[in-house]
Motif scaffolding. Sequence first.
Motif, PDB file in Angstrom:
ATOM      1  N   VAL A  89       0.858  -1.175   0.000  1.00 44.89           N
ATOM      2  CA  VAL A  89       0.000   0.000   0.000  1.00 44.89           C
ATOM      3  C   VAL A  89       0.902   1.235   0.000  1.00 44.89           C
ATOM      4  O   VAL A  89       1.947   1.259   0.646  1.00 44.89           O
ATOM      5  N   PHE A  90       0.494   2.240  -0.789  1.00 46.82           N
ATOM      6  CA  PHE A  90       1.217   3.509  -0.846  1.00 46.82           C
ATOM      7  C   PHE A  90       0.216   4.621  -0.579  1.00 46.82           C
ATOM      8  O   PHE A  90      -0.780   4.750  -1.299  1.00 46.82           O
ATOM      9  N   LEU A  91       0.482   5.406   0.449  1.00 53.69           N
ATOM     10  CA  LEU A  91      -0.404   6.517   0.798  1.00 53.69           C
ATOM     11  C   LEU A  91       0.368   7.814   0.594  1.00 53.69           C
ATOM     12  O   LEU A  91       1.336   8.094   1.298  1.00 53.69           O
ATOM     13  N   GLY A  92      -0.074   8.609  -0.383  1.00 56.95           N
ATOM     14  CA  GLY A  92       0.674   9.802  -0.761  1.00 56.95           C
ATOM     15  C   GLY A  92       0.272  11.075  -0.053  1.00 56.95           C
ATOM     16  O   GLY A  92       0.942  12.098  -0.213  1.00 56.95           O
ATOM     17  N   GLY A  93      -0.818  11.051   0.714  1.00 54.53           N
ATOM     18  CA  GLY A  93      -1.267  12.253   1.397  1.00 54.53           C
ATOM     19  C   GLY A  93      -1.963  11.916   2.694  1.00 54.53           C
ATOM     20  O   GLY A  93      -2.386  10.775   2.923  1.00 54.53           O
ATOM     21  N   PHE A  94      -2.114  12.918   3.545  1.00 55.38           N
ATOM     22  CA  PHE A  94      -2.746  12.695   4.839  1.00 55.38           C
ATOM     23  C   PHE A  94      -4.184  12.215   4.699  1.00 55.38           C
ATOM     24  O   PHE A  94      -4.706  11.516   5.570  1.00 55.38           O
ATOM     25  N   LEU A  98       2.628   8.009   5.471  1.00 58.58           N
ATOM     26  CA  LEU A  98       2.963   8.549   4.155  1.00 58.58           C
ATOM     27  C   LEU A  98       4.047   7.643   3.574  1.00 58.58           C
ATOM     28  O   LEU A  98       5.182   7.626   4.068  1.00 58.58           O
ATOM     29  N   LEU A  99       3.691   6.872   2.551  1.00 55.91           N
ATOM     30  CA  LEU A  99       4.577   5.880   1.950  1.00 55.91           C
ATOM     31  C   LEU A  99       4.655   6.098   0.452  1.00 55.91           C
ATOM     32  O   LEU A  99       3.620   6.198  -0.220  1.00 55.91           O
TER      33      LEU A  99
END
Length: 429
Positions: free
Chosen positions: A192-197, A224-225
């Motif tokens: 999983v990649f989370l680009g924003g809050f 944030l990844l």
Amino acid sequence: MTGFVAEPARQTPVRGDYDVIVAGGGPAGFATAVWAARTGAKTLLIEEAGAVGGMATTGMMSHWTGATAGGFYDEILRRSADNVPGVWQSVINTERLKGVMLEMLDEAGAQVRLHTLACLPILEAGVVTGVITESKSGREAFRAPVVVDASGDGDLAARAGVPFHQGREADGKMQPLTLMFRVAGVDTARAVFLGGFEDDFETPQGSLQALARTYLPHPAGHVLLYKSSLPGVVTCNMTNAIDLDGTDADDLTRAERICRSQMGPIVGFLRRFAPGYEQCYLLEAGATVGVRETRHFACGYALTDRDILEARVFDDWIVTKAHFNFDVHALAGAGLDPTGVQKKFPQSRGYTIPYRCLVPQGVEGLLLAGRSIGGTHLAHSSFRVMPICANLGAAAGIAAALCAAKGVRPRALPAAEVQAVLRRGGVEP
């Protein structure tokens, strides 16, 4: 014990005379030096680290956050991107970028002095005429009719007496500090990649962002990844240190300790809760903690949030088509500050930055480049990002070289002359 030590008077050797001296080799300072040299100035770039690039390289930033259309930033991307399928062109390979930046400086003819701190301006009757440095070579002086402070915190400008305030106007609080790091051993096909809050992922145990707030040590607590261009490697923007002053060495030391103490718990959290990270491990961290906000200097103009929201085009523009949201990291903890706006940012057009924002009040012979230019706390949260700072630096370099060639002070230089050079490179408002 406190008090003072009386230092004897000394003669500081002058090691060189230049047209333009640039203090600080981050994205803004790098761009300043390249463009001052390209515009014909004998240029010296002074950087305290062992590489140029600042947060883009030694700070291990994941990618070029924010955007501009046209200008020097586009050239940096073309020269440095790994162009890996499935990975943004803006993702940074820090080691590659270090080499590309040195190549570009060499091609432009700029001289570079690494492992050297520009610690004081040479000030003569209110005019900055050079810098004093400290390094393994000792205390030295370098002279130039134009100095550009691209130190991020505006150290030379502050020591030259330029007025400033720190942080948020109401209370002086500043955005958190972060030490970027990378984990390896990630199954990127499942990760999983989370680009924003405001991005999230639902795990069997619940929301990943909510789990972070529960299980990570305060003031860490967000996820944030970001993908890297390296197999199995992910960049983490998850450490957090609040209520610290990035212009204070003791606070910077505290920030390094706090952020490093959070890395183990973050890796453990990812292994436990984040798909694809079950076998991840700490690979490396940035060489220096990242400072988002410190001094805001009094300049010919202070850019405001209204200017950004209205996509204002200034007559004396020197940066165009800049775009980013109000990226205010929570001043009291993890996540997005209540004043920040990301996904709901209402303005999709680019804004401009005027030349006046680069010209500090109270002294002559000095320009600012990067996040310390004239602007409010909220506006700063948009223009502080690296692509915009790179184009700010390019404009500052052109202006500095023109001033040196014409024998005029930065305050007297018509912005139209900088615009003419930029337009030859395809930059338009």
